[in-house]
Structure formats: C-alpha cells, structure tokens
Design a protein around this motif. Structure first.
Motif, PDB file in Angstrom:
ATOM      1  N   UNK A  93       0.828  -1.211   0.000  1.00 10.31           N
ATOM      2  CA  UNK A  93       0.000   0.000   0.000  1.00 10.31           C
ATOM      3  C   UNK A  93       0.860   1.258   0.000  1.00 10.31           C
ATOM      4  N   UNK A  94       2.001   1.220   0.678  1.00 13.86           N
ATOM      5  CA  UNK A  94       2.914   2.362   0.705  1.00 13.86           C
ATOM      6  C   UNK A  94       3.578   2.532  -0.656  1.00 13.86           C
ATOM      7  N   UNK A  95       3.975   1.425  -1.259  1.00 19.40           N
ATOM      8  CA  UNK A  95       4.613   1.487  -2.579  1.00 19.40           C
ATOM      9  C   UNK A  95       3.671   2.063  -3.627  1.00 19.40           C
ATOM     10  N   UNK A  96       2.371   1.813  -3.482  1.00 20.13           N
ATOM     11  CA  UNK A  96       1.395   2.309  -4.457  1.00 20.13           C
ATOM     12  C   UNK A  96       1.332   3.835  -4.458  1.00 20.13           C
ATOM     13  N   UNK A  97       1.760   4.482  -3.357  1.00 18.90           N
ATOM     14  CA  UNK A  97       1.749   5.945  -3.272  1.00 18.90           C
ATOM     15  C   UNK A  97       3.162   6.537  -3.286  1.00 18.90           C
ATOM     16  N   UNK A  98       4.162   5.714  -3.592  1.00 17.70           N
ATOM     17  CA  UNK A  98       5.555   6.184  -3.521  1.00 17.70           C
ATOM     18  C   UNK A  98       6.354   5.757  -4.743  1.00 17.70           C
ATOM     19  N   UNK A  99       5.717   5.731  -5.891  1.00 14.67           N
ATOM     20  CA  UNK A  99       6.394   5.230  -7.091  1.00 14.67           C
ATOM     21  C   UNK A  99       7.636   6.033  -7.427  1.00 14.67           C
ATOM     22  N   UNK A 100       7.564   7.359  -7.429  1.00 17.28           N
ATOM     23  CA  UNK A 100       8.702   8.191  -7.832  1.00 17.28           C
ATOM     24  C   UNK A 100       9.883   8.023  -6.884  1.00 17.28           C
ATOM     25  N   UNK A 101       9.601   7.947  -5.573  1.00 11.88           N
ATOM     26  CA  UNK A 101      10.679   7.788  -4.596  1.00 11.88           C
ATOM     27  C   UNK A 101      11.368   6.435  -4.749  1.00 11.88           C
ATOM     28  N   UNK A 102      10.586   5.387  -4.989  1.00 14.78           N
ATOM     29  CA  UNK A 102      11.173   4.055  -5.119  1.00 14.78           C
ATOM     30  C   UNK A 102      11.950   3.908  -6.425  1.00 14.78           C
ATOM     31  N   UNK A 103      11.463   4.516  -7.486  1.00 15.42           N
ATOM     32  CA  UNK A 103      12.218   4.501  -8.738  1.00 15.42           C
ATOM     33  C   UNK A 103      13.537   5.243  -8.591  1.00 15.42           C
ATOM     34  N   UNK A 104      13.538   6.323  -7.802  1.00 17.97           N
ATOM     35  CA  UNK A 104      14.776   7.059  -7.561  1.00 17.97           C
ATOM     36  C   UNK A 104      15.783   6.168  -6.831  1.00 17.97           C
ATOM     37  N   UNK A 105      15.311   5.426  -5.827  1.00 17.01           N
ATOM     38  CA  UNK A 105      16.196   4.519  -5.093  1.00 17.01           C
ATOM     39  C   UNK A 105      16.766   3.443  -6.006  1.00 17.01           C
ATOM     40  N   UNK A 106      15.928   2.856  -6.836  1.00 18.42           N
ATOM     41  CA  UNK A 106      16.385   1.797  -7.729  1.00 18.42           C
ATOM     42  C   UNK A 106      17.346   2.318  -8.789  1.00 18.42           C
ATOM     43  N   UNK A 107      17.330   3.628  -9.029  1.00 22.96           N
ATOM     44  CA  UNK A 107      18.226   4.217 -10.016  1.00 22.96           C
ATOM     45  C   UNK A 107      19.575   4.613  -9.455  1.00 22.96           C
ATOM     46  N   UNK A 108      19.809   4.391  -8.153  1.00 23.01           N
ATOM     47  CA  UNK A 108      21.090   4.745  -7.545  1.00 23.01           C
ATOM     48  C   UNK A 108      22.220   3.912  -8.129  1.00 23.01           C
ATOM     49  N   UNK A 109      23.423   4.470  -8.096  1.00 19.85           N
ATOM     50  CA  UNK A 109      24.579   3.765  -8.646  1.00 19.85           C
ATOM     51  C   UNK A 109      25.192   2.831  -7.594  1.00 19.85           C
ATOM     52  N   UNK A 110      24.353   1.996  -6.997  1.00 22.92           N
ATOM     53  CA  UNK A 110      24.795   0.922  -6.120  1.00 22.92           C
ATOM     54  C   UNK A 110      23.710  -0.146  -6.124  1.00 22.92           C
ATOM     55  N   UNK A 111      24.021  -1.303  -5.507  1.00 20.71           N
ATOM     56  CA  UNK A 111      23.112  -2.445  -5.576  1.00 20.71           C
ATOM     57  C   UNK A 111      21.943  -2.259  -4.608  1.00 20.71           C
ATOM     58  N   UNK A 149      23.916  10.103  -6.241  1.00 21.35           N
ATOM     59  CA  UNK A 149      23.510  10.111  -7.642  1.00 21.35           C
ATOM     60  C   UNK A 149      22.519   8.981  -7.938  1.00 21.35           C
ATOM     61  N   UNK A 150      21.551   9.290  -8.772  1.00 18.08           N
ATOM     62  CA  UNK A 150      20.587   8.321  -9.264  1.00 18.08           C
ATOM     63  C   UNK A 150      20.273   8.660 -10.704  1.00 18.08           C
ATOM     64  N   UNK A 151      19.829   7.675 -11.461  1.00 17.69           N
ATOM     65  CA  UNK A 151      19.423   7.930 -12.844  1.00 17.69           C
ATOM     66  C   UNK A 151      18.238   8.880 -12.924  1.00 17.69           C
ATOM     67  N   UNK A 152      17.539   9.065 -11.806  1.00 19.97           N
ATOM     68  CA  UNK A 152      16.414   9.995 -11.742  1.00 19.97           C
ATOM     69  C   UNK A 152      16.825  11.378 -11.242  1.00 19.97           C
ATOM     70  N   UNK A 153      18.142  11.569 -11.017  1.00 22.16           N
ATOM     71  CA  UNK A 153      18.627  12.875 -10.586  1.00 22.16           C
ATOM     72  C   UNK A 153      19.447  12.781  -9.315  1.00 22.16           C
ATOM     73  N   UNK A 154      20.366  13.728  -9.088  1.00 24.24           N
ATOM     74  CA  UNK A 154      21.185  13.716  -7.880  1.00 24.24           C
ATOM     75  C   UNK A 154      20.507  14.425  -6.710  1.00 24.24           C
ATOM     76  N   UNK A 155      20.871  14.015  -5.487  1.00 27.70           N
ATOM     77  CA  UNK A 155      20.377  14.657  -4.269  1.00 27.70           C
ATOM     78  C   UNK A 155      21.567  15.205  -3.495  1.00 27.70           C
ATOM     79  N   UNK A 156      21.487  16.476  -3.089  1.00 27.97           N
ATOM     80  CA  UNK A 156      22.524  17.121  -2.292  1.00 27.97           C
ATOM     81  C   UNK A 156      22.056  17.176  -0.848  1.00 27.97           C
ATOM     82  N   UNK A 157      22.845  16.585   0.061  1.00 29.69           N
ATOM     83  CA  UNK A 157      22.446  16.453   1.455  1.00 29.69           C
ATOM     84  C   UNK A 157      23.474  17.094   2.381  1.00 29.69           C
ATOM     85  N   UNK A 158      22.990  17.638   3.508  1.00 31.22           N
ATOM     86  CA  UNK A 158      23.862  18.133   4.553  1.00 31.22           C
ATOM     87  C   UNK A 158      24.607  19.405   4.190  1.00 31.22           C
ATOM     88  N   UNK A 159      25.836  19.504   4.684  1.00 31.43           N
ATOM     89  CA  UNK A 159      26.676  20.673   4.426  1.00 31.43           C
ATOM     90  C   UNK A 159      27.093  20.707   2.951  1.00 31.43           C
TER      91      UNK A 159
END
Length: 547
Positions: free
Chosen positions: A247-265, A344-354
């Motif tokens: 049920x959570x995945x059904x409302x979080x498609x973009x976030x989960x696709x971003x995770x799966x697009x990361x440059x790690x396993x 980095x992810x195929x769906x775009x990079x995220x800048x975190x922290x300092x």
C-alpha cells in the motif's frame, strides 16, 4: 669455537622462525577477512534468483517463521512444486530468571514449544538446505551476538559453508501506530558492515495496528523520509534491500524509482497482508514494468499476487533524466557528524547536509560560436523542524561556469561565473571575473514567487549568460500558475575561445537539502552546423552566381 658458532646460528634461526610464525598468526587473527575469503558470498539475492525465478521477482517463494524443529523438518519434506527459495527466521534474546545464566540468541517459536532452538543450531541446519537465508532481528540486544555467531561460522572450517545469500533484516524505521520497538539503525548497519559485510542488508518499518484506518498521508514514502534512509545506505558497499508495504509502494512510485536508479546495488521487497487495500494498481504495475523485473521481489498475499500475475509485465521505455556517465561526483571532508554528500541516481542527484560535494560535467565545453545549455528542476526540502527558523538566505543550488576545473581544491569556488537559484525564489548571475574590467556588470538579480520546486535553463553563449527560471509543481501537487523570470549578464570573452566548464554545487547551510529531479547538460551546439546556416549560405552563393 666452531661448535659455539653453530649453536648460536641455530638459536638465531629458531628465534627468527618462531617470531615469523607469531607474526603470521597475529596477522591472521587480526585480519577481519581471515577464513572468509573462500567461505562467504557477497552475491545479492537479486542475482542469486535471476535464473531460478526466470528474471521475475514475482516468482519468489518465501517460507515464513521457520523458527522451530518441526518447521525445519517441514522444510526438508516440502513438495517440490511449492518449494520455497528463502527460509526466514526471527531471532531474539532468551531471557533467564537466574542471573548466572548467560542470555543467548534463540528463535522466536510458538510459546507452546518448550524446547526452543538456539540461533547457532538453526543456522547449522538451514546452511545445508541450499536456500537463501533471511534473519529477522527483533531487538537491539540481539544484533551483536548474532553477527558474532555469523562471523565465527564463516571463520570455523568445521561449520557448514554459507554458499547462498544471507539477508539481515531489521525494522529500523518507526511507523505511525507502531506496536513494536524499532532496532537502532546506526547499530544495525555499522555492526553488520564490520562483522558480516557479505550479507544483503534489509531495512524495514515497524509493525502497525489498524493499518487500514491510517490517514493516507501516512501511507506513503516522502522525499524527506527517503533522504533519511540515505543517511544509512549511501556509504554501504554491500547489497541493500528496502522492505516496503504494498500500500505504501502504491503511493511512492517516484521515490522508489529514484532509489532503484542509484549507482549501487539496491533492490526492493514488496510485501502485503490482508490489511492492504490497493484501489489504484497503476503505480505498482509501472514500478514492475519500469525496472528490471528481478530488482523487485514480491512477498504478497495470494489475492494481490493473483492480480499482478494477470497484468502485463512488458518493460516500459523510461526517459532518462540524469546521465550517471556524464557527471562526476567530487566530495570534500565535513566537520559535522551528519551525512554531507551528493547521492547520484538515474532519476537525478540529491545534495544532502553541508555543501561539501560537487558535480562536474564530463562533457567538454565547446568552442565559440557554439552555445551550451544546463537545464533541470530543483526540489527544495528543508529538514524537519527548521521550517519556522531563519534559514540562510544563500541556501540553494549554484551552477558554476569556470575556465579550469583542475584548480578546484575546496567546495567553495571563487573567481568564476555563478548562476544561483535560491530556496526562497531568489535568482542571480554573478561574475567575479569581471571585477577587473570596469565596463562589465558584475551581477544580475531576479525574484520568483515562493515555491518548493523551480525549473531552470542556463544558456552560455561565451560572451553572455542567460537564466530562465519558473515555478513548477512538485510530484503529485496540484498544478499552479507558472511564473517565469529571465535575467542575463554580459561576461568577458574567454581568451582560448572555449566556453566554460560546468560545475553544480549546494550553497548555504545544512538546513535545506534539495533534489535535482532533472539535470541535463546539452552537447555542443553551433549555428554553423544547423540546416538554417547551410540554407542561408547556399542561397547567398546562388544569388552571387545568378547576378
């Protein structure tokens, strides 16, 4: 005299041999990888099941709660057609009434069973069944002793070899209406990384009561929650699995696709029970079709599994919004304890922290009269609890256009042209290089209405830089009236006739993170290569020839 020399030589050789032996033994005992290099596997479950599941995670079969001797016997005699691919066990610390008895990890079997099986006994049995093993940690106290048992098992030549993937799972994130305590994520991740880095780490959320009655806003994974997850997994080298409710995945498609697009396993385990009521299956189907099918594993209630089996799983052609090959991440050390980096992810990079990380475009700058464009969409996400505080007015995304990227020795870039989009809608172009040339303006400023998301396009002509920026909606927000502002700044021309190198960075403080949902750097474009140019030149030559 000769006899004395022979005896002295013998003593020296014996002493040297003994010292070398002690050094070897000490080195092997201190070496964390000793005894494991030939006995452990770092293969993720995704790769392990690739052939057996025919590349489709929907074909995975899991044996839940195998926590007692009768359960283990059933696994040995299960029908071939219903044979499970993974054995799942729950481990906790056995409490003793007498203080002198040391607590040991045991399996969480039915209370009616008097003879509980210890974790060591359970591991010895399941290691011979040629299946993937999933160990569920149910408390903080059990993390260290279980991982020590796993470490000792791999180092002991007499123990069964763990040739198949091992999944270490813990519910480390607290859910609304939680009915259990979460396992400390830092302890779990760090201990697993140190003592058993060959396993797949699985992170999940605590169990909930009356899930079907929860408000819809609690049935989704927000970007802020995703950034919190990155604090624990972005530095890991071992495979990671995220256990997410259907049920959570059904409302979080973009976030989960971003995770799966990361440059790690990274992989997902989608699970469900009778409390899951999915009214719109489109996001789940798109998730299934937008990724490699075996990147998502399914542990579903039979009625949900049946629905997915009837739907098409043909791959969807998705548009790539960020090229991992075209951008290089450069990170500098941070004095703070929080995660400060670019993920980095195929769906775009995220800048975190300092602001301690940079993205360098690998696309070489073209020569004049070509032009280059940098476009994207920035989604600002202030950290929880700082919305009502005075944030740094310079917090935002900076795009630097500079002559030499080799000169970068810190995250604070000076003496370059800077294009800035602030979280509060402030935009500006600043050219510090033009201070030595009095007839050039040093700054151009504009202001956009306040918004969480802004689209932008930067155009570098060599002698002039323009910025077009506009308000835009974020994700599934209601569309708002688009407001656009354009600014420009004339700049000194480069001596080598090359345009500038592109560097993207975070600016301000750690209170505001951001996601570049889209980031593109165009290839070289020259008017001399366009069909219009050839048409104009051809017309001129024809007119000269005729007249």
């Amino acid at each position: 005299m000769i006899l004395f020399s022979l005896i002295f030589t013998f003593i020296c050789i014996t002493s040297l041999t003994f010292n070398l032996f002690l050094f070897y033994v000490t080195y092997k005992l201190n070496d964390k990888n000793y005894g494991r290099e030939m006995r452990a596997t770092r293969m993720s479950v995704v790769d392990f099941w690739k052939n057996e599941t025919k590349g489709d995670g929907l074909n995975v079969r899991v044996a839940h709660g195998v926590n007692s001797w009768p359960d283990l016997v059933d696994q040995l005699h299960e029908p071939f057609l219903n044979k499970s691919m993974m054995i799942e066990g729950d481990v906790f610390m056995q409490a003793h009434r007498r203080p002198r008895h040391r607590a040991v990890p045991v399996m969480k079997a039915d209370t009616k069973i008097a003879d509980r099986i210890t974790f060591k006994e359970w591991l010895r049995e399941v290691a011979t069944m040629h299946k993937a093993i999933k160990i569920n940690f149910r408390s903080n106290e059990v993390v260290r002793p279980v991982l020590q048992d796993l470490y000792a098992n791999q180092a002991d030549p007499s123990s069964p070899i763990l040739q198949y993937p091992v999944i270490l799972h813990a519910n480390v994130f607290r859910s609304p209406r939680s009915i259990e305590n979460e396992v400390d994520p830092t302890t779990f991740v760090e201990k697993a990384k140190d003592l058993f880095p060959d396993a797949t780490l699985s992170l999940g959320w605590t169990k909930q009561s009356n899930f079907s009655h929860l408000h819809p806003k609690f049935k989704k994974l927000s970007w802020r929650q995703l950034f919190h997850i990155l604090e624990y997994i972005s530095r890991l080298e071992q495979p990671v699995m995220l256990s997410v409710r259907l049920s959570v995945a059904a409302h979080s498609k973009e976030q989960l696709l971003w995770l799966l697009g990361m440059d790690q396993s990274i992989s997902l385990l989608l699970w469900s029970d009778s409390d899951d009521h999915v009214t719109n299956w489109t996001p789940i189907i798109e998730l299934r079709r937008s990724t490699t099918k075996n990147r998502i594993l399914y542990d579903l209630d039979p009625k949900h599994r049946k629905i997915l089996q009837t739907e098409s799983n043909d791959p969807l052609v998705s548009t790539q919004t960020f090229s991992l090959q075209d951008w290089q991440a450069v990170e500098f050390s941070s004095s703070g304890s929080q995660l400060s980096t670019v993920v980095r992810s195929e769906k775009g990079p995220a800048f975190l922290g300092e602001p301690t990380a940079l993205l360098l475009s690998k696309i070489p700058p073209p020569k004049f009269p070509s032009e280059q464009k940098i476009s994207g969409k920035v989604h600002f996400l202030p950290k929880k609890g700082v919305e009502n505080l005075d944030l740094d007015e310079n917090s935002g995304v900076s795009i630097y256009l500079m002559d030499k990227v080799q000169d970068i020795d810190s995250p604070k870039i000076k003496d370059s042209l800077e294009v800035f989009i602030g979280y509060d809608g402030k935009i500006k172009i600043t050219n510090s290089e033009s201070k030595s040339v009095s007839y050039y303006e040093t700054k151009s400023i504009g202001q956009l209405p306040n918004s969480d998301c802004y689209g932008f396009e930067v155009t570098d002509l060599g002698w002039r830089v323009t910025l077009d920026a506009w308000t835009t909606e974020c994700g599934d927000q209601k569309s708002r009236k688009r407001r656009k502002v354009s600014i420009e700044l004339d700049t000194p021309f480069q001596k080598n006739r090359n345009l500038r190198n592109v560097v993207v960075s975070k600016k301000g403080d750690s209170a505001v993170d951001f996601l570049l949902e889209e980031l593109r750097h165009s290839s070289a474009f020259s008017i001399c290569r366009t069909p219009l140019f050839f048409a104009v030149v051809s017309t001129l030559f024809l007119m000269i020839y005729l007249f």
